[in-house]
Motif scaffolding. Structure first.
Motif, PDB file in Angstrom:
ATOM      1  N   ASN A  14      -3.205   0.459   1.802  1.00 17.55           N
ATOM      2  CA  ASN A  14      -3.651   1.736   2.350  1.00 17.55           C
ATOM      3  C   ASN A  14      -4.896   1.485   3.200  1.00 17.55           C
ATOM      4  O   ASN A  14      -5.935   1.084   2.679  1.00 17.55           O
ATOM      5  CB  ASN A  14      -3.966   2.714   1.215  1.00 17.55           C
ATOM      6  CG  ASN A  14      -4.255   4.107   1.706  1.00 17.55           C
ATOM      7  OD1 ASN A  14      -4.582   4.313   2.880  1.00 17.55           O
ATOM      8  ND2 ASN A  14      -4.151   5.075   0.816  1.00 17.55           N
ATOM      9  N   ARG A  16      -6.968   3.383   4.450  1.00 18.50           N
ATOM     10  CA  ARG A  16      -8.109   4.234   4.088  1.00 18.50           C
ATOM     11  C   ARG A  16      -9.095   3.468   3.207  1.00 18.50           C
ATOM     12  O   ARG A  16     -10.297   3.656   3.307  1.00 18.50           O
ATOM     13  CB  ARG A  16      -7.617   5.490   3.376  1.00 18.50           C
ATOM     14  CG  ARG A  16      -8.736   6.406   2.929  1.00 18.50           C
ATOM     15  CD  ARG A  16      -8.179   7.657   2.330  1.00 18.50           C
ATOM     16  NE  ARG A  16      -7.656   8.451   3.423  1.00 18.50           N
ATOM     17  CZ  ARG A  16      -8.097   9.653   3.740  1.00 18.50           C
ATOM     18  NH1 ARG A  16      -9.015  10.219   3.023  1.00 18.50           N
ATOM     19  NH2 ARG A  16      -7.599  10.301   4.752  1.00 18.50           N
ATOM     20  N   TYR A  27      -4.920   7.131   7.632  1.00 15.82           N
ATOM     21  CA  TYR A  27      -3.590   7.523   7.189  1.00 15.82           C
ATOM     22  C   TYR A  27      -2.533   6.483   7.518  1.00 15.82           C
ATOM     23  O   TYR A  27      -1.353   6.781   7.571  1.00 15.82           O
ATOM     24  CB  TYR A  27      -3.224   8.892   7.785  1.00 15.82           C
ATOM     25  CG  TYR A  27      -4.187   9.954   7.319  1.00 15.82           C
ATOM     26  CD1 TYR A  27      -4.104  10.462   6.034  1.00 15.82           C
ATOM     27  CD2 TYR A  27      -5.190  10.414   8.154  1.00 15.82           C
ATOM     28  CE1 TYR A  27      -5.002  11.418   5.584  1.00 15.82           C
ATOM     29  CE2 TYR A  27      -6.092  11.371   7.721  1.00 15.82           C
ATOM     30  CZ  TYR A  27      -5.997  11.869   6.434  1.00 15.82           C
ATOM     31  OH  TYR A  27      -6.890  12.806   5.995  1.00 15.82           O
ATOM     32  N   ARG A  28      -2.956   5.267   7.731  1.00 16.44           N
ATOM     33  CA  ARG A  28      -2.033   4.149   7.966  1.00 16.44           C
ATOM     34  C   ARG A  28      -1.846   3.389   6.677  1.00 16.44           C
ATOM     35  O   ARG A  28      -2.784   3.237   5.908  1.00 16.44           O
ATOM     36  CB  ARG A  28      -2.600   3.196   9.013  1.00 16.44           C
ATOM     37  CG  ARG A  28      -2.253   3.588  10.375  1.00 16.44           C
ATOM     38  CD  ARG A  28      -2.972   2.727  11.366  1.00 16.44           C
ATOM     39  NE  ARG A  28      -3.125   3.584  12.497  1.00 16.44           N
ATOM     40  CZ  ARG A  28      -2.693   3.292  13.704  1.00 16.44           C
ATOM     41  NH1 ARG A  28      -2.198   2.119  13.957  1.00 16.44           N
ATOM     42  NH2 ARG A  28      -2.799   4.151  14.666  1.00 16.44           N
ATOM     43  N   TRP A  29      -0.651   2.871   6.512  1.00 15.04           N
ATOM     44  CA  TRP A  29      -0.363   2.112   5.298  1.00 15.04           C
ATOM     45  C   TRP A  29       0.849   1.204   5.532  1.00 15.04           C
ATOM     46  O   TRP A  29       1.615   1.410   6.464  1.00 15.04           O
ATOM     47  CB  TRP A  29      -0.099   3.043   4.116  1.00 15.04           C
ATOM     48  CG  TRP A  29       0.846   4.168   4.424  1.00 15.04           C
ATOM     49  CD1 TRP A  29       0.513   5.439   4.799  1.00 15.04           C
ATOM     50  CD2 TRP A  29       2.277   4.118   4.437  1.00 15.04           C
ATOM     51  NE1 TRP A  29       1.655   6.175   5.031  1.00 15.04           N
ATOM     52  CE2 TRP A  29       2.749   5.405   4.808  1.00 15.04           C
ATOM     53  CE3 TRP A  29       3.208   3.126   4.161  1.00 15.04           C
ATOM     54  CZ2 TRP A  29       4.100   5.704   4.909  1.00 15.04           C
ATOM     55  CZ3 TRP A  29       4.563   3.419   4.263  1.00 15.04           C
ATOM     56  CH2 TRP A  29       4.986   4.709   4.625  1.00 15.04           C
ATOM     57  N   HIS A 148       5.862  11.583   9.662  1.00 17.20           N
ATOM     58  CA  HIS A 148       5.289  10.293  10.059  1.00 17.20           C
ATOM     59  C   HIS A 148       5.018  10.277  11.564  1.00 17.20           C
ATOM     60  O   HIS A 148       5.894  10.583  12.362  1.00 17.20           O
ATOM     61  CB  HIS A 148       6.243   9.152   9.724  1.00 17.20           C
ATOM     62  CG  HIS A 148       6.551   9.054   8.267  1.00 17.20           C
ATOM     63  ND1 HIS A 148       5.631   8.674   7.333  1.00 17.20           N
ATOM     64  CD2 HIS A 148       7.692   9.309   7.591  1.00 17.20           C
ATOM     65  CE1 HIS A 148       6.184   8.695   6.141  1.00 17.20           C
ATOM     66  NE2 HIS A 148       7.430   9.089   6.263  1.00 17.20           N
ATOM     67  N   ASP A 171       2.211   5.679   9.592  1.00 15.57           N
ATOM     68  CA  ASP A 171       1.057   6.550   9.454  1.00 15.57           C
ATOM     69  C   ASP A 171       1.545   7.988   9.469  1.00 15.57           C
ATOM     70  O   ASP A 171       2.558   8.308  10.061  1.00 15.57           O
ATOM     71  CB  ASP A 171      -0.025   6.286  10.497  1.00 15.57           C
ATOM     72  CG  ASP A 171       0.476   6.129  11.900  1.00 15.57           C
ATOM     73  OD1 ASP A 171       0.340   7.078  12.676  1.00 15.57           O
ATOM     74  OD2 ASP A 171       1.005   5.044  12.214  1.00 15.57           O
ATOM     75  N   ASP A 172       0.814   8.780   8.736  1.00 11.94           N
ATOM     76  CA  ASP A 172       1.183  10.187   8.626  1.00 11.94           C
ATOM     77  C   ASP A 172      -0.045  11.069   8.647  1.00 11.94           C
ATOM     78  O   ASP A 172      -1.136  10.610   8.728  1.00 11.94           O
ATOM     79  CB  ASP A 172       2.003  10.448   7.364  1.00 11.94           C
ATOM     80  CG  ASP A 172       1.453   9.780   6.115  1.00 11.94           C
ATOM     81  OD1 ASP A 172       0.230   9.662   5.979  1.00 11.94           O
ATOM     82  OD2 ASP A 172       2.265   9.370   5.280  1.00 11.94           O
TER      83      ASP A 172
END
Length: 172
Positions: A14, A16, A27-29, A148, A171-172
């Motif tokens: 994550n 974050r 919000y990227r993972w 997404h 990412d969302d």
């Protein structure tokens, strides 16, 4: 072993956790699922079919996790995903897609780069086969599939290790 594949383990990166400012790439993972198979048992198409049929594939990647009776996969209806939708790509192209997604304009923190190298790029480098699920179009998107902003999915096949890795970067 479900469908000839056994879920070995998973990892989740994550962004974050690494960001100095939570609004910066927060919000990227990357979700990584590793499954074991018998090296001589299946060709690449059969591995794709087994993966699509596996419980670990039933994940909408929107917070619900793996659902054994799930009907969604990422932004798509599960029933519309087929092995032939995954296109073979080179290691160089896979790295390019991932690096562009990570964002070359962002000063990636050292700890994040280390984790990405270990969990993502080392697996891309070790893969005998790399497959990419391209855009499937609006008709394949499920009822809330637009959650997404970006959705990149790779299937990495490492025959020497007897491992198939489902790698989703979004990412969302």
């Amino acid at each position: 072993m479900e469908n000839g594949l056994a879920h070995e383990d998973s990892a989740f990166i994550n962004f974050r956790r690494y960001a100095r400012d939570p609004k910066e790439h927060g919000y990227r993972w990357v979700d990584i699922k590793r499954l074991r198979f018998s090296a001589e048992s299946m060709d690449d198409g059969e591995l794709h079919a087994a993966l699509i049929g596996h419980e670990q594939f039933r994940n909408d990647y929107a917070g619900g996790g793996v659902l054994s009776d799930g009907t969604r996969h990422g932004p798509y209806w599960l029933r519309l995903i087929a092995p032939d939708l995954y296109k073979s790509i080179s290691q160089e192209r896979a790295v390019q897609i991932l690096r562009e997604w990570v964002d070359p304009l962002w000063d990636v923190p050292t700890e994040l780069e280390t984790d990405l190298q270990r969990e993502v790029f080392a697996r891309v480098d070790a893969a005998d086969g790399i497959y990419y699920l391209g855009e499937l179009g609006d008709e394949a998107m499920h009822d809330w599939g637009g959650v997404h902003d970006s959705f990149h999915e790779f299937v990495l096949i490492d025959r020497a290790a007897g491992q198939v890795t489902l790698l989703v970067a979004a990412d969302d």
